[in-house]
Write a protein that holds these residues in place. Structure first.
Motif: not given
Length: 716
Positions: A384-393, A294-298, A371-376, A331-332
């Motif tokens: 920690v991961m030392n990389q760019d992250m993209t998360v759909r909330p 499931p997508h997280p609440v951010i 996003t294309d479907d109107g979400a974020l 995710l905080v």
């Protein structure tokens, strides 16, 4: 009352005998030769009940008007001694103290020891002989207290004051009392207690409540304030109040625009989430998780504003409730952890154990895209991961900025209060903590001075209520009539003193300044800035300080043989004087020709003091103050620094090196820095040679015979 002219000098024998290489017989003989001293005696256990009884008998037997006690008073507090003196039938105002530990003594030079002690005692006696005794009177104070606010802290303050027997005037710009939002502290656990508090506050016979009202005018000083209250219809009433408790609730502002968002399906405020918790009629702002991933609440905490611990605690509790009660992944994202608040670190650990992920984002705030479907989608760099992250909330929860209420700026102006950098009602100053403002009798608690928990706020409310009860509870307060004395013949009615007073202890009655002893902090700014020299401060009047200066630059002096530069250190009693005493007690290397002048605040340093010192023969002068952010009178240190800069220009004009006058800021524990500054000036004066004004009084020597720099370290 006239200053004392018949003074007794009483020496604590045990302390004197422990002082290295000090000739007590010589000191007694010197004391007997001083004009104001009528008797010199040694006393054992000077501060014991028997010692104080013998002191009282001596004062009566010799018909003394004052007594100078010289002993080891390090462990004895002034207030404690005052109580002991009163119990022994002695007037504390007639007693002056000198501690052996405050004398710059050395094991190497007994002659220098004796000269030092004689000079310091002559200085203390000169100060004491020109002291104006205080006259006291019971002054009436108003027992009504103004409480500003509508929330739980304001209601708690009103009921606490009422329970202590004070009457209460409760004023708020809101249309109702109480605040049942979780953000205000109204939760399932606190609801019963707060509902009871609201019921108690809604008794008009006990607490006079003005809803939808504002403070329009505010005048007077502690114990006797006059306040005008007006409602939204323009009707006004005027009241007398003795004190004020500020407790208006802050505003919670969610800046959706900063994230290019609008509140709705994909983004809500933390407060909106808290307001939804069942039982509510509104539908859930998120979907029940069904997918395997499931997508997280951010949660977004900070980034666009300062995040306070109290709001982070709200966010952690909300995150826990989503994770444990509704099975949500959480995710905080935050810019700074705020775990120093009570219980916050344990709460964050509990959240981690529940599977909540925390990510501290550095190098800029997260980026939110559609996003294309109107979400974020939220993009950020994970350290920690030392990389760019993209998360759909599933949902974005935005923490609100906590700001002072909209009327705070105007209210602070009406009450003449200093504000902090955020605009809350307590200026950024160490001496304001925990509940005080720059004005006596006006207290800021809980939300008025910044975002804190309801439990902490209630603790402050209790302290504030007790403080005002102590000030106002009896209906009168004992106050000195002449702590600040005004010579009406000299007063030009310019009201410079009124405008300058940082504590607003001065009011204007019939165009004349009137001084409130209850509000006065005895900083002396008013006296130093009075263009007509019409004001004098108790125990720091011009006659006293001029007499001390005369002693320090006359014979015999600390440097009576002119072998050393003569330096006058004019020290704020709250900082530099304590640093100097600490340097002496630690036996740090200090110039032998150093003399200390105590002032209540560096803002009291009159330019005449400095110039009198130079004219009388001082080789150098130090004006030592608090650091500006630690000055008890707020403005004293900056004013002193400005005066020193102007005086340095004047010295250059009259032919003296401006470097002979120095300004410095010290904290009370900075003994090493004090000693270094004194040695540095002494070495500079060795290079300059004696002041021309000193040479005029000491023709046989034109320069100091010791050109070598004073050593660092202990001892002279």
């Amino acid at each position: 009352m006239s200053p004392p002219t018949r003074i007794g000098l009483f020496l604590g024998r045990s302390a004197a005998q422990s002082t290295p290489r000090l000739d007590l017989a010589r000191l007694k003989k010197a004391g007997e030769s001083w004009n104001q001293v009528k008797v010199v005696q040694e006393l054992e256990q000077l501060y014991s009940p028997d010692g104080l009884l013998r002191l009282r008998e001596a004062m009566i037997g010799y018909n003394l008007e004052g007594a100078m006690l010289v002993a080891d008073s390090q462990a004895l507090r002034v207030k404690t001694l005052a109580l002991q003196l009163t119990a022994a039938g002695l007037d504390p105002e007639a007693i002056e103290l000198v501690s052996w530990r405050d004398l710059n003594l050395t094991d190497q030079n007994s002659e220098l020891n004796n000269l030092q002690v004689e000079t310091v005692l002559r200085q203390a006696i000169a100060r004491f002989a020109h002291k104006d005794r205080l006259q006291f009177q019971d002054m009436p104070v108003c027992q009504k207290v103004l409480v500003l606010g509508h929330g739980w802290s304001a209601l708690q303050a009103a009921t606490q004051l009422r329970n202590l027997g004070l009457t209460v005037l409760l004023v708020t710009s809101r249309g109702e009392l109480g605040d049942k939002r979780p953000a205000s502290g109204y939760t399932e656990e606190t609801a019963r207690t707060l509902d009871q508090l609201l019921a108690e506050a809604n008794h008009p016979a006990e607490i006079e409540v003005h809803l939808s009202s504002r403070i329009m005018e505010f005048e007077g000083t502690a114990g006797q304030y006059r306040v005008m209250v007006a409602d939204n219809e323009g009707r006004s009433q005027t009241y007398q109040v003795g004190g004020v408790i500020l407790a208006p609730e802050p505003e919670l502002i969610t800046d959706f625009a900063a994230w290019n968002l609008a509140p709705g399906r994909w983004a809500i405020s933390l407060g909106d989430l808290e307001d939804w918790w069942p039982p509510r009629d509104k539908p859930a702002p998120f979907q029940t998780p069904t997918a395997a991933e499931p997508h997280p609440v951010i949660f977004l905490l900070g980034f666009t504003h300062h995040s306070f611990p109290v709001s982070q605690q709200r966010a952690y509790r909300a995150a826990l409730r989503l994770a444990e009660g509704y099975g949500q992944r959480v995710l905080v994202l935050l810019d700074h952890y705020k775990i120093a608040d009570e219980g916050l670190e344990a709460l964050s650990q509990q959240a981690r154990q529940a599977g909540i992920v925390f990510a501290k984002v550095n190098g800029g705030q997260p980026v939110i895209e559609t996003t294309d479907d109107g979400a974020l989608a939220v993009r950020f760099f994970d350290e920690v991961m030392n990389q760019d992250m993209t998360v759909r909330p599933e949902l974005l929860i935005l923490e609100e900025a906590i700001q002072p209420p909209g009327e705070a700026r105007e209210l602070a102006k009406v009450l003449d209060l200093q504000s902090d950098s955020y605009g809350f009602f307590q200026g950024d100053h160490i001496y304001n903590l925990p509940i005080y403002t720059n004005r006596t009798g006006i207290l800021a608690v809980g939300p008025a001075r910044g975002p804190i928990s309801l439990a902490e706020s209630f603790q402050e409310v209790r302290e504030a209520a007790l403080h005002l009860w102590e000030l106002l509870g009896s209906g009168s307060s004992r106050a000195a009539l002449n702590r600040i004395s005004l010579d009406r013949r000299k007063c030009a009615i310019c009201l410079t003193c009124y405008r300058l007073c940082p504590h607003r202890a001065i009011s204007v009655v019939n165009r004349r300044p009137v001084f409130s002893d209850l509000a006065c902090k005895v900083c002396g700014l008013c006296a130093a800035e009075c263009p007509m020299e019409a004001l004098q401060i108790h125990n720091y009047n011009d006659r006293q300080i001029q007499a001390e200066l005369s002693v320090l630059v006359s014979q015999p002096t600390i440097a009576s043989d002119a072998d050393y530069p003569l330096i006058l250190a004019i020290c704020c009693r709250n900082s530099a004087l304590e640093a100097a005493r600490l340097a002496i007690q630690r036996k740090l290397a200090l110039p032998p020709g150093l003399g200390l002048i105590e002032v209540p605040c560096a803002g009291k340093v009159d330019p005449n003091y400095v110039m009198t010192g130079f004219k009388a023969g001082a080789d150098g002068v130090m004006v030592l103050a608090c650091h500006p952010e630690s000055c008890r009178s707020y403005r004293g240190s900056p004013r002193a620094q400005e005066r020193v800069a102007l005086l340095q220009e004047y010295l250059q004009e009259v032919g003296l090196e401006p470097e002979r006058l120095v300004y410095g800021g010290l904290a009370s524990g900075m003994s090493q820095e004090f000693a270094h500054m004194a040695r540095q000036l002494a070495n500079r004066l060795q290079e300059f040679g004696q002041s021309p004004l000193r040479r005029a009084n000491n023709r046989e020597k034109s320069n100091f015979p010791h050109p070598n720099p004073l050593p660092e370290g202990k001892g002279i």
